[in-house]
Design a protein around this motif. Structure first.
Motif, PDB file in Angstrom:
ATOM      1  N   ALA A 212      -8.679  56.513 -23.895  1.00  0.00           N
ATOM      2  CA  ALA A 212      -7.640  55.598 -24.364  1.00  0.00           C
ATOM      3  C   ALA A 212      -8.093  54.148 -24.367  1.00  0.00           C
ATOM      4  N   CYS A 213      -9.072  53.806 -23.541  1.00  0.00           N
ATOM      5  CA  CYS A 213      -9.594  52.432 -23.581  1.00  0.00           C
ATOM      6  C   CYS A 213     -10.941  52.355 -24.294  1.00  0.00           C
ATOM      7  N   THR A 214     -11.692  53.446 -24.304  1.00  0.00           N
ATOM      8  CA  THR A 214     -13.007  53.435 -24.943  1.00  0.00           C
ATOM      9  C   THR A 214     -12.894  53.469 -26.467  1.00  0.00           C
ATOM     10  N   ILE A 215     -11.993  54.258 -26.999  1.00  0.00           N
ATOM     11  CA  ILE A 215     -11.804  54.324 -28.453  1.00  0.00           C
ATOM     12  C   ILE A 215     -11.430  52.955 -29.022  1.00  0.00           C
ATOM     13  N   PRO A 216     -10.443  52.249 -28.463  1.00  0.00           N
ATOM     14  CA  PRO A 216     -10.154  50.902 -28.982  1.00  0.00           C
ATOM     15  C   PRO A 216     -11.336  49.943 -28.858  1.00  0.00           C
ATOM     16  N   SER A 217     -12.122  50.103 -27.796  1.00  0.00           N
ATOM     17  CA  SER A 217     -13.259  49.205 -27.588  1.00  0.00           C
ATOM     18  C   SER A 217     -14.323  49.372 -28.662  1.00  0.00           C
ATOM     19  N   PHE A 218     -14.450  50.566 -29.199  1.00  0.00           N
ATOM     20  CA  PHE A 218     -15.470  50.835 -30.205  1.00  0.00           C
ATOM     21  C   PHE A 218     -14.949  50.733 -31.635  1.00  0.00           C
ATOM     22  N   PHE A 219     -13.631  50.992 -31.832  1.00  0.00           N
ATOM     23  CA  PHE A 219     -13.146  51.127 -33.206  1.00  0.00           C
ATOM     24  C   PHE A 219     -11.962  50.229 -33.572  1.00  0.00           C
ATOM     25  N   ILE A 220     -11.289  49.628 -32.597  1.00  0.00           N
ATOM     26  CA  ILE A 220     -10.108  48.821 -32.914  1.00  0.00           C
ATOM     27  C   ILE A 220     -10.338  47.346 -32.603  1.00  0.00           C
ATOM     28  N   LYS A 221     -10.700  47.047 -31.366  1.00  0.00           N
ATOM     29  CA  LYS A 221     -10.922  45.660 -30.955  1.00  0.00           C
ATOM     30  C   LYS A 221     -12.147  45.598 -30.068  1.00  0.00           C
ATOM     31  N   LYS A 222     -13.282  45.349 -30.685  1.00  0.00           N
ATOM     32  CA  LYS A 222     -14.537  45.319 -29.938  1.00  0.00           C
ATOM     33  C   LYS A 222     -14.593  44.087 -29.034  1.00  0.00           C
ATOM     34  N   GLY A 223     -15.221  44.275 -27.882  1.00  0.00           N
ATOM     35  CA  GLY A 223     -15.390  43.168 -26.941  1.00  0.00           C
ATOM     36  C   GLY A 223     -14.273  43.036 -25.934  1.00  0.00           C
ATOM     37  N   TYR A 297     -27.275  40.542 -22.815  1.00  0.00           N
ATOM     38  CA  TYR A 297     -27.441  41.221 -24.105  1.00  0.00           C
ATOM     39  C   TYR A 297     -27.214  40.301 -25.303  1.00  0.00           C
ATOM     40  N   ALA A 298     -27.313  38.991 -25.108  1.00  0.00           N
ATOM     41  CA  ALA A 298     -26.970  38.043 -26.174  1.00  0.00           C
ATOM     42  C   ALA A 298     -27.819  38.208 -27.428  1.00  0.00           C
ATOM     43  N   ASP A 299     -28.997  38.784 -27.314  1.00  0.00           N
ATOM     44  CA  ASP A 299     -29.882  38.945 -28.474  1.00  0.00           C
ATOM     45  C   ASP A 299     -29.705  40.283 -29.173  1.00  0.00           C
ATOM     46  N   THR A 300     -28.720  41.079 -28.769  1.00  0.00           N
ATOM     47  CA  THR A 300     -28.556  42.412 -29.350  1.00  0.00           C
ATOM     48  C   THR A 300     -27.574  42.396 -30.517  1.00  0.00           C
ATOM     49  N   LYS A 301     -27.705  43.376 -31.381  1.00  0.00           N
ATOM     50  CA  LYS A 301     -26.808  43.504 -32.525  1.00  0.00           C
ATOM     51  C   LYS A 301     -25.375  43.750 -32.071  1.00  0.00           C
ATOM     52  N   ALA A 302     -25.206  44.552 -31.014  1.00  0.00           N
ATOM     53  CA  ALA A 302     -23.864  44.857 -30.515  1.00  0.00           C
ATOM     54  C   ALA A 302     -23.151  43.585 -30.068  1.00  0.00           C
ATOM     55  N   TYR A 303     -23.859  42.714 -29.390  1.00  0.00           N
ATOM     56  CA  TYR A 303     -23.298  41.439 -28.929  1.00  0.00           C
ATOM     57  C   TYR A 303     -22.877  40.590 -30.121  1.00  0.00           C
ATOM     58  N   GLN A 304     -23.750  40.468 -31.104  1.00  0.00           N
ATOM     59  CA  GLN A 304     -23.468  39.635 -32.266  1.00  0.00           C
ATOM     60  C   GLN A 304     -22.299  40.198 -33.079  1.00  0.00           C
ATOM     61  N   THR A 305     -22.178  41.518 -33.122  1.00  0.00           N
ATOM     62  CA  THR A 305     -21.056  42.142 -33.831  1.00  0.00           C
ATOM     63  C   THR A 305     -19.732  41.782 -33.168  1.00  0.00           C
ATOM     64  N   VAL A 306     -19.697  41.785 -31.836  1.00  0.00           N
ATOM     65  CA  VAL A 306     -18.493  41.393 -31.119  1.00  0.00           C
ATOM     66  C   VAL A 306     -18.081  39.978 -31.482  1.00  0.00           C
ATOM     67  N   LEU A 307     -19.047  39.059 -31.511  1.00  0.00           N
ATOM     68  CA  LEU A 307     -18.734  37.666 -31.841  1.00  0.00           C
ATOM     69  C   LEU A 307     -18.180  37.551 -33.262  1.00  0.00           C
ATOM     70  N   SER A 308     -18.861  38.173 -34.203  1.00  0.00           N
ATOM     71  CA  SER A 308     -18.466  38.033 -35.608  1.00  0.00           C
ATOM     72  C   SER A 308     -17.089  38.635 -35.872  1.00  0.00           C
ATOM     73  N   GLN A 309     -16.774  39.766 -35.236  1.00  0.00           N
ATOM     74  CA  GLN A 309     -15.478  40.424 -35.482  1.00  0.00           C
ATOM     75  C   GLN A 309     -14.312  39.726 -34.792  1.00  0.00           C
ATOM     76  N   ASN A 310     -14.609  38.792 -33.901  1.00  0.00           N
ATOM     77  CA  ASN A 310     -13.546  38.052 -33.214  1.00  0.00           C
ATOM     78  C   ASN A 310     -13.520  36.580 -33.578  1.00  0.00           C
ATOM     79  N   GLY A 311     -14.271  36.215 -34.629  1.00  0.00           N
ATOM     80  CA  GLY A 311     -14.269  34.832 -35.116  1.00  0.00           C
ATOM     81  C   GLY A 311     -14.891  33.854 -34.152  1.00  0.00           C
ATOM     82  N   LEU A 312     -15.876  34.315 -33.372  1.00  0.00           N
ATOM     83  CA  LEU A 312     -16.476  33.465 -32.347  1.00  0.00           C
ATOM     84  C   LEU A 312     -17.885  33.021 -32.745  1.00  0.00           C
TER      85      LEU A 312
END
Length: 312
Positions: A212-223, A297-312
């Motif tokens: 219930a918390c992992t699915i939203p973290s990966f598919f609804i609201k990352k980060g 993990y600031a240099d990873t794609k996953a980190y950068q995806t979190v920033l971009s999807q949250n307008g950061l």
């Protein structure tokens, strides 16, 4: 269900899916509206504390909801929800670096509580299983293995200096450095903890609750994993404290009570958290990072995806 659980039918799986989607739906309600969060995590708990829980979660009750752990876990989860809301809606608080210690601090406290409980079950010394405080437990090396895994998971908490508030309407608390390696290791540890310590409740309290918390973290609201986790955990515990008969009487799915199952899930938990800590230490050394001051993990794609999807 194989090695972990006794068989369940389609109705049982339907109830499980209802629990999963209900937790996710109420999480979205509390996440996207301020009044929804205040209602679920402040007003409702106050009412239940005064009028309901003294009866349904009284010490020594037949469902095992009156233990110290249930009460402590309930209020620590609620404290996390309310504390995160304060940060989300007063983002200037993040200018105070001490405030940044609250999210990792409350997270580490919740993990530590569970580690203590795993060690406690080991020292019950019931290798053949027994009902203690009206909960079935079986002591064994798996308790020590998973307790150590939880402590390693605490050590691996990293990158809280980069916690930010999303730029969209929901104003979520975003922790960009908390990406999938830590989340998966946590899930494996927490499932093993629930399986070890409230085994006959783990079909819901472990399997469904973690998804219930992992699915939203990966598919609804990352980060926003920590926010999702606090909300769904608080919602589930409040429900169980209010309707304690749900897991044991209304929709039970008991575990197999198989020592091999306990050992396997705890071994997987321990190996995954050793791997996580080893990998993070490798990144810290290779990149000359400070584990308390830098994001890992600031240099990873996953980190950068979190920033971009949250307008950061």
């Amino acid at each position: 269900m194989g090695i972990l659980y006794e068989q369940t039918d389609l109705v049982g799986w339907g109830i499980w899916l209802f629990v999963l989607f209900a937790l996710m739906a109420f999480n979205e309600f509390s996440r996207t509206t301020k009044w929804g969060g205040l209602t679920l995590f402040l007003i409702v708990p106050v009412v239940l504390t005064i009028f309901v829980w003294p009866t349904t979660a009284s010490p020594g009750n037949e469902y095992g909801t009156g233990t110290w752990f249930n009460w402590v876990k309930t209020y620590s989860a609620l404290a996390g929800c309310l504390g995160f809301m304060l940060i989300r809606y007063r983002p200037t608080l993040l200018n105070n670096k001490w405030i940044l210690l609250f999210p990792p601090g409350i997270l580490a406290l919740n993990i530590l509580e569970a580690c203590i409980r795993d060690f406690q079950v080991y020292f019950y010394n019931v290798p053949n299983g027994a009902y203690i405080d009206n909960l079935w437990v079986m002591s064994g090396p798996w308790n020590l293995m998973n307790g150590v895994a939880g402590l390693l998971n605490i050590i691996a908490i990293c990158g809280w200096v980069g916690i930010k508030i999303s730029k969209d309407q929901s104003k979520d608390m975003i922790w960009p450095d908390m990406i999938w390696p830590w989340i998966i290791a946590y899930d494996l540890w927490n499932f093993a903890y629930v399986y070890n310590c409230i085994s006959d409740h783990s079909f819901y309290a472990g399997f469904a609750l973690l998804l219930a918390c992992t699915i939203p973290s990966f598919f609804i609201k990352k980060g926003a994993w920590l926010q999702h986790r606090a909300h769904t955990l608080a919602l589930w515990i409040m429900f169980v404290m209010t309707v304690p008969s749900f897991v044991d009487r209304l929709a039970p799915v008991p575990s197999t009570h198989n020592p091999r199952a306990f050992f396997i899930v705890s071994l997987i938990s321990l190996i995954s958290n050793i791997a996580l800590v080893s990998y993070q230490f490798y990144r810290i050394r290779q990149r000359n990072l400070h584990p308390l001051k830098d994001e890992i993990y600031a240099d990873t794609k996953a980190y950068q995806t979190v920033l971009s999807q949250n307008g950061l």
